[in-house]
Enzyme design. Structure first.
Site, PDB file in Angstrom:
ATOM      1  N   VAL A 163       1.940   5.419  -3.901  1.00 40.94           N
ATOM      2  CA  VAL A 163       2.340   5.357  -4.837  1.00 40.94           C
ATOM      3  C   VAL A 163       0.797   4.748  -5.847  1.00 40.94           C
ATOM      4  CG1 VAL A 163       4.095   3.937  -4.858  1.00 40.94           C
ATOM      5  CG2 VAL A 163       2.295   2.958  -4.155  1.00 40.94           C
TER       6      VAL A 163
ATOM      7  N   GLY B 294       0.837  -1.307  -0.067  1.00 42.91           N
ATOM      8  CA  GLY B 294       0.613   0.370   0.297  1.00 42.91           C
ATOM      9  C   GLY B 294       0.830   1.001   0.123  1.00 42.91           C
ATOM     10  N   CYS B 295       0.132   2.305  -0.131  1.00 39.78           N
ATOM     11  CA  CYS B 295       1.039   3.849  -0.530  1.00 39.78           C
ATOM     12  C   CYS B 295       1.566   3.759   0.883  1.00 39.78           C
ATOM     13  CB  CYS B 295      -0.286   4.705  -0.316  1.00 39.78           C
ATOM     14  SG  CYS B 295      -0.543   4.821  -1.844  1.00 39.78           S
ATOM     15  N   SER B 296       3.047   4.533   1.201  1.00 38.01           N
ATOM     16  CA  SER B 296       3.646   4.933   2.007  1.00 38.01           C
ATOM     17  C   SER B 296       3.151   4.009   3.701  1.00 38.01           C
ATOM     18  CB  SER B 296       3.063   5.681   2.747  1.00 38.01           C
ATOM     19  OG  SER B 296       3.105   6.965   1.345  1.00 38.01           O
ATOM     20  N   SER B 297       3.314   2.616   3.116  1.00 38.95           N
ATOM     21  CA  SER B 297       3.331   1.888   4.019  1.00 38.95           C
ATOM     22  C   SER B 297       4.917   1.437   4.713  1.00 38.95           C
ATOM     23  CB  SER B 297       3.139   0.152   3.458  1.00 38.95           C
ATOM     24  OG  SER B 297       3.970   0.104   2.410  1.00 38.95           O
TER      25      SER B 297
END
Length: 1434
Positions: free
Chosen positions: A1377, A1341-1344
């Site tokens: 992303v 996932g985004c900014s994980s």
């Protein structure tokens, strides 16, 4: 009562009136018998509400208003109010508790006064007024609970915009939109509500003023009521009134000959005096307490409790009085079996002992030996204080249930029973939990564990609002404002301060109307409170001119196309400082309110400093400190009057902690602010002298002293730099073996393909009207042709000075137009970021540059100093203010190092992250290559300080839980089983982790360096740890000096200093470029045109590629070799030793060939330019010869065919962790992971039976796919594939349960998450950190894997929670992303890795290969990074 327990429930309805009806007693006797029956029921420690209610019904029936027994009826009504306050008899009576007590007060006014009943009337009226206050408070508390339950029933659904990542999720868990909704009271309402309590106290003072035993209805009841009164005053944060109440108890018990009662009251007075930081008077009362105990009955149940309480108070008194033998007393109490007794009073004593333990653990190490702390079972102050808070909360849950605290933990239907001492203990424990919460929030704020601090603060605010305890509300609102300030949330901080201001200043006194004679100024101005013009009047009109800031002529041309600038809102300030010292208003005449006002002002000043208003902030701090000097003496005299001891006024040091914090804040900000040079030295001297006079147990004393010493060290360095005429950077350069060469400045008129090769034009406005001239004593240098050797004094750029007078302010400067398309600039202008020139009047070239500075590239010095003025703080020139400052022994760097080491020792046992990191980095910068072990140790210590605090708390909680389980008798009866062996092994593992992550109690000494050397030998073979930190001389600023440390087993640590400010690409500018890319990527998400969207993203992808290349080629340069894993080649060491001897003949002063071994190991990476930079830095005297020697040795190594066989672990500080280092060409094909610190690497070596050893079984995989059900393309890509994999289990298109989430991490080898963020909404980080993770986590996932850096705090993110839980490896993304591109990456990674033909396929190899799968190979492909250690398939 026994019959009732056996089921005879009807007996509860019968009273003595019915049982004695056959005896035909006269009315007076019957009334006396019923009152005796009522007293007997009240003495029973059980729920007797039903019985008391029935007796009171009989009494009120007999003592009707017509009977003439008004006094007895009034007393009965007060007793009825006590019953109705805690029992519901709504079906039997329409009368409420408040109705009953009001009626009692009315009747007491009607009772005729006489000499016989005067004392009884005073006592009965005081009792009625006390219960009027209690019933009112209980009704407010009930309303607050009901309001909170209504809010919960509404189900607070988040109405905010959807966020693709979880960076703000943890902080949002602590947010409550209705947190302050219950604040519907102020000082006026509080004064009205507390009047009844104040009147009761005044009546009891009148009653007990005369000698002898008062003729009251019940002396026991009067003593108990005075205790309750004191507890209520403590709850409302009125310590002086509480002291008065306990002194009345002392006097009454002394008259009655009750030594234990007298000792109990004296204990409470002593405790309050210690809280007021008045140890001199506390000593007197404690001695009187101990004298009373010597005469008391030792067989009484309360004797042992009071004896242990006296020991605790004596230990606390020793601590406050600079005596070091208090630890022995504390250990005596801790080891006494009596402390483990059950009972609420013993639990409260345990909490008091734990809070005292916290104070001792916060002391400097000299006051508490490591042996003592280990015997006590506590190592960190926050763990002891958290345990005390937990204990107090458990008492509240036991007494009142979970509704009062708003706890999510269900306690069943617990009904408060008003029997025994429960009423007294209720108010006592509520006051204790609020006080403990305040200390806990302050402590967690100091060690920067912000999430827990905000959680405890919010809970305390809710409780204080329910109780309408205005002083506690203000205290916690100010603390919450400070917490928001630490996270750079200036608006939230200001909002909390305004809430506190509303409570403090609403209705504090009548408005003073003092009109002055004079003429009118024209038309009458509209009052601020009057209505605005109607809707039609303002149609199509601009804002009112009074709200629009005036614009100068210079700005008008630039502002024609922009909206008018609105004036800032008028700042509301607390008027407390304007009051005279002897002001009688409630703010000035109340000790707690005065203290809160001063705390409010200090927090407000910090907010001004954070917002950039340095002059206003520093002035407000100075005014606050000045007012502190008058508040203490005023209340010391008042306290002396109340205590009546006949001694000198006590030294009331309640504000010492505030003053220490103010001094430290003032000193740190004066370094970067307009502080007069002649005052700085005097301020530091005065501040440190004041701290030396303070008691060592003050909470912020160590941090304040360390901050002042840091400021003193910084001033000493600047003095040294000014004395030698160089920049601050040159002061530290002499400690390092490698010195970077200055930039090669080509002919200023020579054209080049790169604009960056042209020296910039620096524009400075003159500080005063003067003729333009360039201050320089350097002779003009000859034009240097391309390719020629660089001259010693490079050509200076053009420097243009303006003749503006007065100097232009920042708001008056025109912005440079942005370039459109491809425009070449031959002479770039060097100014503030974005082309805007914003000079500082104290950074003029006339006072900043000296001839000796010309040994550095001039344009870099000017640009560097300009960045310093703008807040970027690279490696600045010495501030001219320090040139005339005389500090002792500034002739060497040892003076500054001494200050830094002293500061380090002040806080090393319990360090705050930001300050500790700054001290470690500056000490490492000053130590350099003179002591490689110490330098490496300091840099390893400087990272992940807050994470260590959090992990130590988790470890302690687990150990404490295991200790309680081991004490369980049922558990002991299981015998010696395999489960017991596993439990013992787990306990040993936790103890090892606790020792590993604990902070040093002895400061910076040989023991720490020895322990660090032993830790280096525990690094796994083939693993190279690289620690990268960014250092700045200025606190709380981003620097440009990179320190790169390389750690390996069996090798001396290597640390390289890379001053990137002297390169073409300072690291601060790289970080700014990175932030710009991320911002523009976020802005591009709003594009509606697909073509524009793709063009923007392709451009950003190219910029990310360029940034990654700059990191490798320009920032690291030749020292990218330090990131290359070591090869196992014995000939390499021999070659390095031979080269070392040759280079020493060329002038290199290094003695250890390890550095050269690292260089030779990376021969394949180094270009001729890199070799030239190495040669000039190592041997500046003979660079040509050194270059030939290096090139020869490197060529020999290039011919060898060895492959690097190890892995790299990057330990990055909070500034550098967001950059994609793994995507640099030199690391792209290598196994690279990240860890928060070296200690986390060593913690993995303690794990047994981990997938790190046995490998991953891919059939034991759990996946979560599209849990929010809004990523349909992701689900379509992976669903059929995942569901077809043998052994795989998972959830698709729905939210999994908490049990499924925990099982995924605890029972599987591989956990795959394909959704938004890192899945924090499914399982929050606090829960994850408590687990012992087994699975490797792949979070797409985004900014994980991103860490959010707020303010000057360390980065925080869910990936750290996985690492704290022992997760072997976590793969995640550094930034947001797009779903389709990251899906391409995930598919390429999983198919290649899981389908690899070879056994033990390494994950990291395929992580690097998959970066080519996305369309945007840098904007998306560079985002995934791995935390943990390399893993592979079975």
């Amino acid at each position: 009562m026994d019959s009732v327990k056996q089921g005879a429930e009807d007996l509860r309805l019968r009273t003595l009136k019915e049982e004695l009806s056959a005896h035909h007693l006269d009315t007076n006797t019957l009334v006396a018998v019923l009152f005796a029956e009522l007293k007997a029921y009240k003495s029973i420690r059980a729920d007797t509400g039903q019985e008391r209610y029935n007796v009171l019904c009989d009494l009120l029936e007999i003592c009707s208003e017509d009977s003439g027994r008004l006094h007895e009826r009034a007393a009965s009504l007060v007793e009825l109010a006590q019953v109705l306050c805690y029992h519901n008899y709504a079906q039997q009576t329409d009368c409420s508790a408040l109705d009953s007590v009001h009626e009692a007060l009315r009747l007491l006014d009607l009772v005729p006064r006489s000499a016989e009943n005067q004392e009884q009337l005073l006592d009965d009226r005081a009792q009625a007024l006390l219960w009027l206050y209690i019933c009112t408070l209980e009704s407010k508390l009930e309303e607050g609970i009901a309001r909170e339950q209504r809010v919960k029933a509404l189900g607070q659904k988040s109405l905010e915009d959807f966020e693709p990542n979880d960076l703000n999720y943890e902080s949002r868990l602590q947010e409550d939109a209705f947190l302050n909704s219950g604040i519907s009271f102020n000082l006026v309402t509080e004064l009205a509500q507390s009047k009844s309590l104040d009147d009761a106290l005044a009546l009891w003072k009148q009653l007990l003023a005369s000698q002898g035993v008062p003729a009251v209805r019940s002396l026991e009841q009067t003593v108990a009521s005075l205790h309750v009164t004191a507890a209520l005053y403590r709850l409302m944060a009125k310590p002086l009134q509480a002291v008065e109440s306990y002194l009345l108890v002392r006097g009454l018990c002394s008259t009655l000959g009750d030594d234990l009662g007298t000792a109990g009251a004296l204990c409470q007075v002593t405790k309050l005096l210690l809280q007021l930081e008045c140890p001199s008077y506390a000593q007197l009362f404690l001695e009187e307490t101990e004298s009373c105990l010597q005469r008391a009955d030792r067989d009484s149940d309360s004797y042992l409790l009071l004896q242990q309480t006296c020991l605790v108070l004596r230990s606390q008194l020793y601590c406050a009085s600079h005596r070091v033998n208090g630890t022995a007393l504390l250990l005596e109490v801790l080891q006494n079996p009596a402390l483990r007794k059950t009972g609420k009073v013993w639990y409260m004593l345990q909490a008091q002992v734990l809070q005292l333990t916290t104070i001792y653990l916060s002391l400097p190490p000299t006051h508490l030996s490591a042996h003592s702390s280990s015997r006590a079972g506590w190592k960190m102050p926050e763990t002891a204080l958290s345990e005390a808070h937990k204990l107090l909360r458990s008492i509240i849950l036991l007494l009142m249930g979970s509704d009062v605290l708003g706890s999510h933990k269900s306690t069943g239907d617990i009904q408060f029973m008003d029997c025994g001492d429960n009423v007294l203990q209720k108010w006592q424990v509520l006051a204790d939990v609020l006080g403990c919460s305040e200390h806990l929030v302050v402590l967690l704020s100091r060690v920067e564990v912000m999430c827990k601090a905000k959680a405890f603060c919010s809970e305390a605010i809710k409780l204080a609002v329910k109780l309408q305890a205005i002083r506690w509300c203000v205290s916690f609102l100010v603390l919450k404002a400070q917490l928001e300030l630490q996270q750079s949330e200036l608006e939230l901080s200001h909002w909390n301060l305004q809430q506190a201001l509303f409570l403090l200043e609403s209705g504090t006194g009548p408005l003073k109307i003092l009109p002055r004679k004079g003429k009118p100024e024209g038309s009458k101005q509209r009052d601020e409170g009057s209505e605005l013009p109607g809707e039609d009047e303002g149609f199509l009109k601009g804002p009112a001119l009074e709200f629009v800031a005036m614009v100068s002529g210079l700005e008008k041309a630039d502002d024609l196309s922009s909206s008018p600038q609105l004036k800032p809102k008028r700042k509301r300030r607390l008027a407390f400082l304007a009051h005279p010292a002897a002001c009688p208003c409630c703010l000035c005449s109340d000790l707690t309110l005065s203290s809160l006002c001063l705390h409010w002002l200090l927090c407000c000043a910090r907010g001004e400093l954070a917002a950039g208003s340095a002059a206003e902030g520093l002035g407000l701090i100075q005014a606050t400190l000045q007012r502190c000097g008058t508040v203490g003496p005023r209340f010391a005299v008042l306290l002396q009057d109340k205590l009546g001891k006949g001694h000198e006024a006590p030294a009331l040091k309640l504000l010492d902690d505030l003053v220490a914090t103010g001094y430290a804040t003032l000193a740190l900000h004066s370094l970067a602010g307009p502080w007069p040079k002649e005052k700085l030295e005097q301020h530091l001297k005065t501040s440190l002298s004041f701290l030396a006079s303070c008691s060592p147990h003050l909470p912020s004393l160590g941090v304040s002293r360390a901050s002042l010493l840091l400021a003193k060290a910084t001033a000493a360095v600047c003095c040294l730099a000014a004395k030698h005429g160089g920049s601050v950077d040159t002061i530290f350069a002499s400690a390092w073996a490698w010195q970077p060469a200055p930039l090669n400045i080509n002919d200023v008129f020579a054209l080049s393909d790169s604009d960056s090769e042209v020296p910039p034009v620096v524009i400075w406005p003159a500080a005063v009207p003067c003729t333009p001239c360039q201050k320089s004593s350097c002779p003009p240098t000859k034009t240097c042709a391309r390719g020629a050797a660089m001259p010693l004094r490079p050509r200076a750029p053009f420097t243009v000075f303006s003749e503006a007078s007065p100097p232009l302010s920042k708001s008056q400067l025109l912005k440079a137009p942005k370039a459109r398309g491809k425009i070449r600039s031959r002479l770039p202008v060097s100014g503030a970021g974005g082309g805007q020139v914003a000079p500082d009047t104290r950074c003029s070239p006339a006072t900043s540059l000296s001839p000796s500075c010309r040994s550095f590239p001039t344009e870099m010095i000017l640009c560097e100093q300009h960045r310093e003025c703008q807040g970027h703080h690279g490696a600045p020139l010495p501030d001219p203010r320090f040139s005339a400052l005389s500090l002792p022994d500034t002739s060497s760097l040892d003076t500054a190092c001494g200050f830094l080491k002293s500061a380090f020792s002040c806080i090393s046992h319990c360090p705050p992250g930001t300050l500790y990191s700054q001290l470690c980095q500056l000490l490492a910068l000053a130590t350099g290559d003179q002591d490689p072990i110490t330098t490496a140790y300091l840099l390893a210590e400087s990272v992940s300080v807050t994470t260590r605090h959090q992990l130590l708390s988790i470890i302690h909680r687990k150990l404490h839980k295991e200790k309680k389980s081991a004490a369980d008798v049922a558990g002991q009866l299981q015998g010696l089983t395999l489960q017991d062996e596993d439990a013992a092994s787990h306990h040993h593992h936790l103890a090892e982790l606790q020792d590993l992550f604990s902070f040093s109690p002895t400061g910076l000494g040989p023991q720490e360096c020895t322990s660090f050397s032993e830790q280096l030998q525990q690094i796994p073979a083939g693993v190279t740890v690289c620690v990268l930190t960014l250092v700045s001389i200025q606190p709380a600023s981003v620097g440009d000096t990179l320190l790169l440390t390389r750690l390996e087993r069996g090798s001396t640590p290597i640390t390289v200093r890379i001053p990137t400010a002297l390169t073409k690409t300072p690291l601060s500018s790289v970080l700014s470029d990175f932030d710009s890319i991320q911002k523009e990527q976020k802005d591009a998400s709003s594009y509606t045109d697909k073509r524009d969207w793709w063009l923007c993203r392709f451009e950003l992808d190219q910029r990310m590629k360029n940034l990654i290349e700059m990191l490798e080629m320009q920032v690291l340069g030749c020292w990218k070799a330090a990131l290359f894993p070591a090869a196992q080649d014995p000939l390499l060491a021999e070659e390095a030793a031979r080269l070392c001897a040759h280079l020493q003949q060329c002038g290199w002063w290094g003695k250890d060939p390890t550095l050269l071994k690292v260089v030779l190991n990376a021969a394949a990476l180094l270009s001729p330019a890199d070799v030239r930079a190495l040669a000039m830095g190592l041997c500046p005297a003979q660079p040509s010869k050194a270059k030939l020697l290096l090139q020869e040795a490197l060529d020999k190594q290039k011919n060898s065919t060895r492959e690097p066989g190890g892995s790299i672990i990057l330990v990055l500080d909070k500034h550098l962790q967001k950059l994609p280092w793994e995507s640099m060409a030199c690391l792209r094909d290598l196994p690279v992971t990240r860890l928060p610190s070296l200690r986390f690497l060593l913690s993995y070596t303690l794990q047994k039976n981990s997938v790190l050893c046995r490998g991953i079984n891919p059939s034991r995989t759990f996946y979560i796919l599209n849990p929010q059900n809004n990523l349909l393309s992701t689900e379509e890509r992976f669903r059929s594939w995942f569901e077809s994999e043998p052994g795989w289990r998972g959830v698709t298109g729905s939210v999994p349960s908490q049990e499924q989430m925990q099982a995924a991490l605890l029972e599987h080898d591989l956990y795959i998450y394909a959704g938004h963020g890192a899945g924090a909404r499914l399982l929050d980080g606090q829960t994850i950190a408590q687990l012992q993770c087994r699975a490797v986590a792949l979070l797409f996932g985004c900014s994980s894997a991103a860490l959010a850096v707020r303010g000057s705090l360390e980065g925080s993110g869910i990936v750290l929670k996985y690492i704290m839980a022992g997760c072997p490896l976590v793969l995640g993304n550094l930034w947001d992303v797009t779903d389709r591109d990251i899906d391409r990456y995930a598919e390429a990674l999983l198919r290649a890795w899981l389908g690899a033909p070879r056994p033990r396929a390494p994950l990291l190899h395929y992580v690097a290969e998959a970066r080519r799968a996305p369309r945007l190979q840098h904007l998306i492909g560079a985002a995934p990074v791995a935390y943990g250690l390399p893993v592979s398939l079975q």
